[in-house]
Scaffold this motif. Structure first.
Motif, PDB file in Angstrom:
ATOM      1  N   ALA A  72       1.950   0.707   0.950  1.00  7.09           N
ATOM      2  CA  ALA A  72       2.700  -0.464   0.479  1.00  7.09           C
ATOM      3  C   ALA A  72       3.142  -0.282  -0.973  1.00  7.09           C
ATOM      4  N   PRO A  73       4.364  -0.710  -1.318  1.00  6.96           N
ATOM      5  CA  PRO A  73       4.840  -0.615  -2.707  1.00  6.96           C
ATOM      6  C   PRO A  73       4.018  -1.493  -3.646  1.00  6.96           C
ATOM      7  N   LEU A  74       3.976  -1.099  -4.920  1.00  6.15           N
ATOM      8  CA  LEU A  74       3.254  -1.841  -5.948  1.00  6.15           C
ATOM      9  C   LEU A  74       4.221  -2.327  -7.014  1.00  6.15           C
ATOM     10  N   LEU A  75       3.810  -3.361  -7.720  1.00 10.50           N
ATOM     11  CA  LEU A  75       4.583  -3.892  -8.837  1.00 10.50           C
ATOM     12  C   LEU A  75       3.613  -4.289  -9.935  1.00 10.50           C
ATOM     13  N   LEU A  76       3.906  -3.877 -11.165  1.00 12.81           N
ATOM     14  CA  LEU A  76       3.048  -4.205 -12.302  1.00 12.81           C
ATOM     15  C   LEU A  76       3.777  -5.165 -13.232  1.00 12.81           C
ATOM     16  N   VAL A  77       3.096  -6.246 -13.593  1.00  9.49           N
ATOM     17  CA  VAL A  77       3.607  -7.212 -14.565  1.00  9.49           C
ATOM     18  C   VAL A  77       2.581  -7.304 -15.687  1.00  9.49           C
ATOM     19  N   GLU A  78       3.030  -7.095 -16.919  1.00 11.33           N
ATOM     20  CA  GLU A  78       2.100  -7.106 -18.048  1.00 11.33           C
ATOM     21  C   GLU A  78       2.558  -8.100 -19.104  1.00 11.33           C
ATOM     22  N   PHE A  79       1.630  -8.972 -19.504  1.00  7.70           N
ATOM     23  CA  PHE A  79       1.846  -9.878 -20.627  1.00  7.70           C
ATOM     24  C   PHE A  79       1.184  -9.258 -21.856  1.00  7.70           C
ATOM     25  N   ARG A  80       1.837  -9.337 -23.015  1.00 11.38           N
ATOM     26  CA  ARG A  80       1.180  -8.848 -24.225  1.00 11.38           C
ATOM     27  C   ARG A  80       1.758  -9.528 -25.459  1.00 11.38           C
ATOM     28  N   THR A  81       0.937  -9.591 -26.486  1.00  7.96           N
ATOM     29  CA  THR A  81       1.380 -10.110 -27.775  1.00  7.96           C
ATOM     30  C   THR A  81       1.385  -8.983 -28.793  1.00  7.96           C
ATOM     31  N   GLN A  82       2.337  -9.025 -29.720  1.00  9.99           N
ATOM     32  CA  GLN A  82       2.466  -8.011 -30.770  1.00  9.99           C
ATOM     33  C   GLN A  82       2.496  -8.718 -32.129  1.00  9.99           C
ATOM     34  N   PRO A  83       1.349  -8.767 -32.849  1.00 14.09           N
ATOM     35  CA  PRO A  83       1.339  -9.413 -34.168  1.00 14.09           C
ATOM     36  C   PRO A  83       2.257  -8.685 -35.154  1.00 14.09           C
ATOM     37  N   TYR A  84       2.956  -9.465 -36.008  1.00 12.53           N
ATOM     38  CA  TYR A  84       3.806  -8.860 -37.032  1.00 12.53           C
ATOM     39  C   TYR A  84       3.561  -9.454 -38.415  1.00 12.53           C
ATOM     40  N   HIS A  85       2.623 -10.414 -38.529  1.00  8.10           N
ATOM     41  CA  HIS A  85       2.328 -11.021 -39.832  1.00  8.10           C
ATOM     42  C   HIS A  85       0.938 -11.632 -39.755  1.00  8.10           C
ATOM     43  N   ASP A  86       0.233 -11.651 -40.918  1.00  2.48           N
ATOM     44  CA  ASP A  86      -1.121 -12.204 -40.902  1.00  2.48           C
ATOM     45  C   ASP A  86      -1.287 -13.440 -41.777  1.00  2.48           C
ATOM     46  N   GLU A  87      -0.350 -13.767 -42.654  1.00  3.36           N
ATOM     47  CA  GLU A  87      -0.490 -14.945 -43.512  1.00  3.36           C
ATOM     48  C   GLU A  87       0.796 -15.764 -43.481  1.00  3.36           C
ATOM     49  N   PRO A  88       0.946 -16.675 -42.525  1.00  6.45           N
ATOM     50  CA  PRO A  88       0.022 -16.974 -41.425  1.00  6.45           C
ATOM     51  C   PRO A  88       0.182 -15.962 -40.284  1.00  6.45           C
ATOM     52  N   ALA A  89      -0.755 -16.003 -39.360  1.00 11.06           N
ATOM     53  CA  ALA A  89      -0.704 -15.085 -38.226  1.00 11.06           C
ATOM     54  C   ALA A  89       0.488 -15.427 -37.336  1.00 11.06           C
TER      55      ALA A  89
END
Length: 743
Positions: free
Chosen positions: A295-312
Motif C-alpha cells: 500500500a502507498p504511504l504519505l508523510l505529513v510533518e508539522f514543525r516550527t522554526q524559531p527565528y527570534h528569542d526576545e520575544p520568542a
C-alpha cells in the motif's frame, strides 16, 4: 513517566476498549530532563478488553525498567532473558516509578556523535518477546537526553493478545545525519539483506563503513554504511529524513516489508560552543507483511522554526512527502488552505510540497530561578490538537487512509547573546510532529465505542445468576462487557466443533475454501439489563402462549446447538419449570465490529423492507450450524486484529415453529401470534442447513461475541479479498420449491 503511562494505557485499553497505537516520549530543557509522553489511541476494538500490556524501558545509563501486567509470568521470563543474555541483575524497584528494575552493562556507546548499540539490543528484545513469548509489539520509540543528547533511551510496549497470529519478523534501520545508516534484525531478512545492500549502494550511493583505527572490533549493529556528503539535507532545522524514510519504505515494500513505526532523535555534540550543530536520527521499524507493504504511504510533518528569542517567535510549516495517491494532494491542499488558512510555498529539496501556517502555538514554562537556561517555549503547545484534526480529516473524511505512525521530536534553536567571556546562548524550543498514513482502498468500518447505553432504572426481570456486575443486576448500569472465562471459551469451541458441517452453499461468496475447523480464540459476554428485561418479558409471554395450547411441548423444535454444549443447554432450563418457552442458543455470523455493536443494541427487524431479498421474510436469521453462520462472518479487514471473524451466540425464544421448506414471506404467521418463529428447513429440502427466523426483536438476547480463526489442515486460512458482510443473514437461493409443513 512510564508508570503513569501504563496506568493510563491499561485504563484506556482494558477498561474502555480503545487501541493503543503510538506511545512517544520527548525531552526538553538544558539536560533533556523535562519529559513529555504522547499517547495516541485509535478506534476501540473489543479484544483490547482482554489484552494486557507491558512496557520495557532500556536506559543507556545502565538500567531496565518494566511496568504493566505480569500476564503469563512475563516478568519472570524477562528476568531470565536479561540475566542470561545481558548479564543483568535485579535491583530494588521504587513502586512509584516502576514495577521491576534491572541493572546491566549491556548498553554501549562510543564517540561524541551518538553511536550506541541500543538498536541492536532493542531487536534482541523484540525477537524474544515476539517469537519466544508470543507477544505483539505495539510501539517502540527512542529518545535522547543529557546535555548533548548522547544518552539514549528506548521504550517498547508489547500486548499479550494470544489470539493473534504471532512470530512476525522485524528489522530496524537507523538514518543518522552524521553520515551513516545502521541496520539491525537482518537475521530475519533472508535475501532482502542483499537487495537492501544493493539499494543503498546503487540508489543512494552509500559505501560499506570502514572503522577507524581507534575503534574496537565490537559491533554495535548488524550492518553499517557510510552515506554521500549530500545524502542528508539540512537547512536550519529542516531535514529530509522523512523523505528518505518513504524512499526506504517504498523499496522494502517491494520485498514484503511494511513500515510499522518510526521516531526521531537528536544529538548536540558541542552544546556550549556550537549549540545549533544538531545531528538528527530517524529510527525506522519494518515488519514482514506483504499485504500492507504494497500500500502507498504519505508523510505529513508539522514543525516550527524559531527565528527570534526576545520575544520568542517562530515560523510554522507543513511538509508533505509521498506519491499523490487518488488525488490526495488536492484534498490536503483544500484542507490546509481553507480550514487551516495555510499558504503554499516554493517546494524545497527535502519534501514534495510545503505550506506555511501561522497557527502553531507554543507557551513558556519557567523552571527554577535559572529558567532561561532551560530554553524558551517549553510549555504546552497546540500541535497535538492540530495533529488530531489532520488525522480525523485523513482517516474519517478522506476515508482512504490509516494512521500508522505519529511521532514527535523536540529540538532547540539557539540565539547568541554577549561576546567573549560573557557570551551565552538562549534556546527557543522547536517542535515537530511526523505522521505517516497508509492507503487503504475503499472504506473499512472500525469498531467505534457505542453511545452511552441508557440504564434500565430498575432491576431486570430474573437476571441470570452468573451475572457479576452489581450495577447491571440493579439496573443502574447500562451494560457491562465481561471477558469470557476459560470455561466459557471451551463451551464456545464445543458449539463451533459439534455443529460444524462440511457443506458449501451459494451464500459462501468469498472465494475461500471451506475451513475444516473454526478455532475460538476469545469471547466476550454481555450483561445488558434493558435487553435482558425485554427478552425475559417476551419469554414469559411465549411460555404462557405455549402452555395454553395443548400438546405443543411434544413438538418443540430442538436446534443442534442445544445438543452440542450441555452447559449452555442447562442455562435454558429452569430447575422447577423446565423450558416452557423453548429457549435455545443460536448463532449469527458477522464481523467483530458489528458483533460488539449488536451486544449493545441487539437486532432490528425492518418490516418496511420485508420482501427485499430475504427468503422467508424480513426478520433476523439465526443458524444452528457454525458452518452456516460462518458464511456471513467477515474479519475487520486491515484492522488491529486482521483475520479474526465473529459469531454471536444468542439466546432465542423459539416457542412454536412454523416449519417450511418453501421460500416466501411468512412473517404474518408469526406476527399473528399463532407461531413464534419460522424454521426454514433447507436441510430437509436440499441437504444444506436449517435456519431460524424471528420477527420480534425481544425474542433474541445476544449474549456472547465469539472471535475465531478459520483453519484448514491445521493451518490458519488467510482472509480473502472481498466485500464486508451483509447486514442480515439470508438463506441460500432455493433450487426447488418443496411443500410447506407446520408443527
Amino acid at each position: 513517566m512510564g508508570k503513569l503511562t501504563m496506568q493510563l494505557a491499561q485504563f484506556m485499553t482494558n477498561e474502555c476498549g480503545w487501541t493503543l497505537q503510538v506511545c512517544d516520549a520527548g525531552n526538553l530543557g538544558w539536560a533533556g530532563e523535562i519529559r513529555e509522553q504522547q499517547m495516541k489511541f485509535k478506534a476501540p476494538h473489543p479484544l483490547n478488553l482482554v489484552a494486557p500490556l507491558v512496557m520495557i524501558e532500556l536506559r543507556q545509563v545502565g538500567y531496565i525498567e518494566i511496568n504493566g501486567t505480569n500476564s503469563q509470568d512475563i516478568f519472570e521470563k524477562l528476568g531470565g532473558f536479561f540475566k542470561t543474555k545481558w548479564q543483568a541483575y535485579a535491583k530494588e524497584a521504587d513502586p512509584n516509578y516502576c514495577d521491576l528494575k534491572f541493572a546491566t552493562d549491556a548498553f554501549k556507546s562510543r564517540g561524541s556523535e551518538g553511536e550506541n548499540n541500543m538498536g541492536q539490543r532493542t531487536m534482541e528484545l523484540v525477537d524474544f518477546m515476539v517469537k519466544e513469548c508470543q507477544w505483539t509489539m505495539v510501539t517502540c520509540n527512542g529518545g535522547n537526553f543529557g546535555r548533548t543528547g548522547a544518552k539514549r533511551e528506548q521504550q517498547l510496549i508489547f500486548r499479550n493478545d494470544e489470539f493473534v497470529q504471532h512470530g512476525a519478523d522485524h528489522i530496524m534501520v537507523e538514518l543518522r545525519t552524521v553520515g551513516y545508516i545502521e541496520i539491525n534484525g537482518l537475521h530475519d531478512a533472508g535475501d532482502t539483506k542483499e537487495h537492501l545492500i544493493s539499494f543503498m549502494v546503487e540508489q543512494w550511493g552509500c559505501k560499506e563503513y570502514t572503522k577507524y583505527f581507534w575503534e574496537s572490533d565490537e559491533k554495535y549493529c548488524d550492518l553499517k554504511y557510510t552515506c554521500p556528503d549530500d545524502f542528508y539535507y539540512r537547512y536550519d532545522l529542516a531535514n529530509n529524513l522523512g523523505k528518505r524514510t518513504l524512499e526506504l519504505a517504498s523499496f522494502l515494500g517491494q520485498h514484503g516489508w511494511a513500515l510499522m513505526l518510526c521516531n526521531g532523535g537528536s544529538v548536540t555534540p558541542d552544546p556550549r560552543h556550537r549549540p545549533n550543530r544538531i545531528l538528527r536520527e530517524q529510527q525506522v521499524k519494518f515488519t514482514k507483511s506483504p499485504e500492507k507493504a504494497a500500500a502507498p504511504l504519505l508523510l505529513v510533518e508539522f514543525r516550527t522554526q524559531p527565528y527570534h528569542d526576545e520575544p520568542a517567535r517562530w515560523h510554522s510549516y507543513i511538509e508533505i512527502c509521498g506519491p499523490d495517491t487518488n488525488g490526495v494532494y488536492d484534498k490536503l491542499h483544500h484542507f490546509i488552505t481553507e480550514y487551516m488558512d495555510g499558504q503554499m510555498c516554493e517546494t524545497p529539496p527535502n519534501c514534495d510540497r510545503l505550506y506555511q501556517f501561522d497557527g502553531f502555538r507554543m507557551y513558556p514554562a519557567k523552571i527554577g530561578e535559572e529558567g532561561r537556561y532551560e530554553g524558551l517555549m517549553n510549555g504546552e503547545s497546540n500541535i497535538g490538537q492540530w495533529t488530531m484534526r489532520m488525522c480525523d480529516y485523513m482517516v474519517d473524511q478522506v476515508a482512504e487512509w490509516d494512521l500508522i505512525v505519529c511521532n514527535s521530536d523536540n529540538l532547540s534553536q539557539n540565539f547568541q547573546h554577549g561576546s567573549g567571556d560573557n557570551k551565552y546562548f538562549i534556546g527557543v524550543t522547536a517542535r515537530e510532529m511526523q505522521m505517516v498514513f497508509r492507503h487503504r482502498p475503499g472504506g473499512r468500518a472500525v469498531f467505534m465505542a457505542a453511545g452511552q447505553v441508557k440504564e434500565l432504572g430498575h432491576p431486570p426481570l430474573q437476571p441470570p445468576p452468573y451475572w457479576t456486575e452489581e450495577g447491571c443486576i440493579a439496573g443502574t448500569l447500562g451494560q457491562k462487557l465481561v471477558p469470557g472465562s476459560a470455561e466459557e471459551l471451551a463451551w464456545m469451541q464445543e458449539i463451533l466443533d459439534k455443529t460444524f458441517k462440511n457443506k458449501v452453499t451459494r451464500d459462501r461468496k468469498d472465494g475461500q475454501p471451506l475451513a475444516d475447523r473454526f478455532r475460538a480464540v476469545q469471547c466476550i459476554r454481555s450483561e445488558q439489563p434493558a435487553l435482558w428485561n425485554r427478552f425475559a418479558e417476551r419469554r414469559r409471554e411465549v411460555a404462557e402462549s405455549c402452555k395454553a395450547t395443548m400438546g405443543v411441548f411434544e413438538s418443540f423444535a430442538t436446534p443442534k446447538t442445544m445438543e452440542a454444549c450441555e452447559a449452555l443447554s442447562q442455562r435454558c432450563t429452569h430447575a422447577s419449570v423446565g423450558n416452557p418457552a423453548n429457549q435455545a442458543y443460536l448463532l449469527h455470523g458477522t464481523n467483530p465490529t458489528s458483533a460488539v455493536a449488536i451486544l449493545s443494541s441487539s437486532f432490528t427487524v425492518n418490516l418496511a423492507g420485508k420482501s427485499a431479498g430475504t427468503m422467508f421474510g424480513a426478520g433476523v436469521y439465526l443458524a444452528e450450524s457454525s458452518t452456516k453462520a460462518d458464511e456471513y462472518a467477515r474479519d475487520d479487514m486491515g484492522g488491529e486484529y486482521d483475520g479474526l471473524y465473529a459469531v454471536l451466540v444468542c439466546r432465542a425464544i423459539l416457542g412454536r415453529s412454523y416449519v417450511t421448506e418453501k421460500a416466501g414471506d411468512f412473517s404474518d404467521q408469526v406476527l399473528s401470534g399463532e407461531y413464534h418463529h419460522v424454521l426454514g428447513d433447507r436441510e430437509k429440502a436440499v441437504g444444506t442447513f436449517r435456519e431460524f427466523i424471528f420477527f420480534h426483536e425481544a425474542s433474541i438476547y445476544p449474549e456472547y461475541a465469539v472471535f475465531y480463526r478459520r483453519e484448514k489442515d491445521g493451518e490458519i486460512l488467510p482472509p480473502p479479498d472481498r466485500e464486508r458482510a451483509p447486514k442480515m443473514m439470508e438463506m441460500e437461493t432455493p433450487e426447488d420449491e418443496p411443500e410447506m409443513t407446520a408443527v
